[in-house]
Scaffold this active site. Structure first.
Site, PDB file in Angstrom:
ATOM      1  N   CYS A  89       0.846  -1.198   0.000  1.00 55.33           N
ATOM      2  CA  CYS A  89       0.000   0.000   0.000  1.00 55.33           C
ATOM      3  C   CYS A  89       0.883   1.251   0.000  1.00 55.33           C
ATOM      4  CB  CYS A  89      -0.907  -0.002   1.227  1.00 55.33           C
ATOM      5  SG  CYS A  89      -2.060   1.397   1.270  1.00 55.33           S
ATOM      6  N   ASP A 107       0.431   3.787   1.708  1.00 55.36           N
ATOM      7  CA  ASP A 107       0.379   4.392   3.048  1.00 55.36           C
ATOM      8  C   ASP A 107       1.785   4.699   3.576  1.00 55.36           C
ATOM      9  OD1 ASP A 107       0.146   4.625   5.984  1.00 55.36           O
ATOM     10  OD2 ASP A 107      -1.937   4.028   5.652  1.00 55.36           O
ATOM     11  N   ARG A 113       2.869   4.948   6.392  1.00 55.43           N
ATOM     12  CA  ARG A 113       3.262   4.223   7.608  1.00 55.43           C
ATOM     13  C   ARG A 113       3.762   2.812   7.325  1.00 55.43           C
ATOM     14  NH1 ARG A 113      -2.506   5.118  10.232  1.00 55.43           N
ATOM     15  NH2 ARG A 113      -2.965   4.512   8.088  1.00 55.43           N
ATOM     16  N   HIS A 164      -2.059  -4.000   4.985  1.00 62.16           N
ATOM     17  CA  HIS A 164      -1.894  -3.593   6.388  1.00 62.16           C
ATOM     18  C   HIS A 164      -3.258  -3.370   7.018  1.00 62.16           C
ATOM     19  CE1 HIS A 164      -2.687   0.831   5.901  1.00 62.16           C
ATOM     20  NE2 HIS A 164      -2.438   0.520   4.649  1.00 62.16           N
ATOM     21  N   CYS A 196      -6.308  -0.097   6.886  1.00 57.64           N
ATOM     22  CA  CYS A 196      -5.993   0.536   5.593  1.00 57.64           C
ATOM     23  C   CYS A 196      -7.105   1.524   5.226  1.00 57.64           C
ATOM     24  CB  CYS A 196      -5.851  -0.531   4.510  1.00 57.64           C
ATOM     25  SG  CYS A 196      -5.472   0.153   2.879  1.00 57.64           S
TER      26      CYS A 196
HETATM   27 CO    CO Z   1      -3.484   1.229   3.032  1.00 59.02          CO
END
Ligand code: CO
Length: 224
Positions: free
Chosen positions: A42, A44, A46, A98, A101
């Site tokens: 992803c 993301d 993080r 994750h 999400c």
């Molecule tokens: Co995500």
């Protein structure tokens, strides 16, 4: 602000530290990359791929998009897979989702965010496919996390279904497709136990993992 001074200065420091700790590191990398792994994760911020598996530059070939999707006609993702498998000869493809999400949550809650809704529609397909399992979970966060796991499994199946992976297996290449999920709260990866090494293993691995997710035996959804 026309220049990001802090980031550029971070870069100078980082490159000097890398070169000091590992003399010749950049010279060697500049000549070629020989990663064993393709990471599909992803976007993301993080979930930084190299960092969470503690791999250096050159060790992980990476493709990231919102909600780690592998769409059959996405030539961006397919080109990455082809280059990784046929030019770099990676031995493993890891789809890593994750928990919590944002893309999965938006799909589940039917948020209206514009263009991205069309991309997230693929997650809603996963949701509809597993509607019965998901409807039995009352807690919204837990339902979202269960969908995060199911989404990983479905994307693993999509990787296995590409012409690239099927051709590689037909040639007898050693190539394993993995499904992982990362916990934002503890920084730990959970292996969803797909580990598919050939077309003949796809159906059984999918059935076993979906069943394990349904029964909660490999799920961390209660703790993340
Ligand atoms: Co995500």
């Amino acid at each position: 602000m026309r220049s990001l001074t802090e980031l550029i200065s971070n870069n100078v420091q980082w490159s000097e530290e890398m070169a000091r700790a590992n003399p010749g590191f950049f010279d060697r990398l500049a000549k070629q990359q020989t990663p064993d792994y393709l990471w599909i994760g992803c976007s993301d911020s993080r979930v930084p791929a190299n960092q969470i598996v503690d791999l250096d530059p050159g060790e992980l070939f990476v493709h990231r998009n919102v909600a780690n999707l592998v769409v059959h006609t996405d030539f961006n993702c397919l080109s990455v897979i082809q280059y990784a498998v046929e030019a770099l000869n990676v031995k493993h493809i890891i789809v890593c989702g994750h928990y919590s999400c944002g893309g999965v949550k938006a799909a589940l809650c039917n948020f209206e965010l514009g263009l991205i809704d069309n991309w997230l529609r693929h997650i809603q397909d996963v949701q509809e496919k597993h509607a019965k399992m998901l409807s039995m979970i009352e807690d919204t966060d837990e339902r979202c996390n269960r969908l995060c796991e199911l989404n990983v499994i479905e994307q693993v199946i999509n990787v296995c279904g590409t012409t690239i992976v099927r051709d590689a297996w037909r040639r007898g290449d050693s190539l394993t497709i993995h499904g992982w999920i990362y916990g934002l709260k503890d920084g730990r990866i959970l292996d969803l136990a797909m580990g598919i090494t050939g077309s003949h293993e796809v159906d059984a691995a999918y059935a076993a993992t979906v069943s394990n997710i349904a029964s909660g035996t490999i799920s961390k959804t209660k703790t993340v």
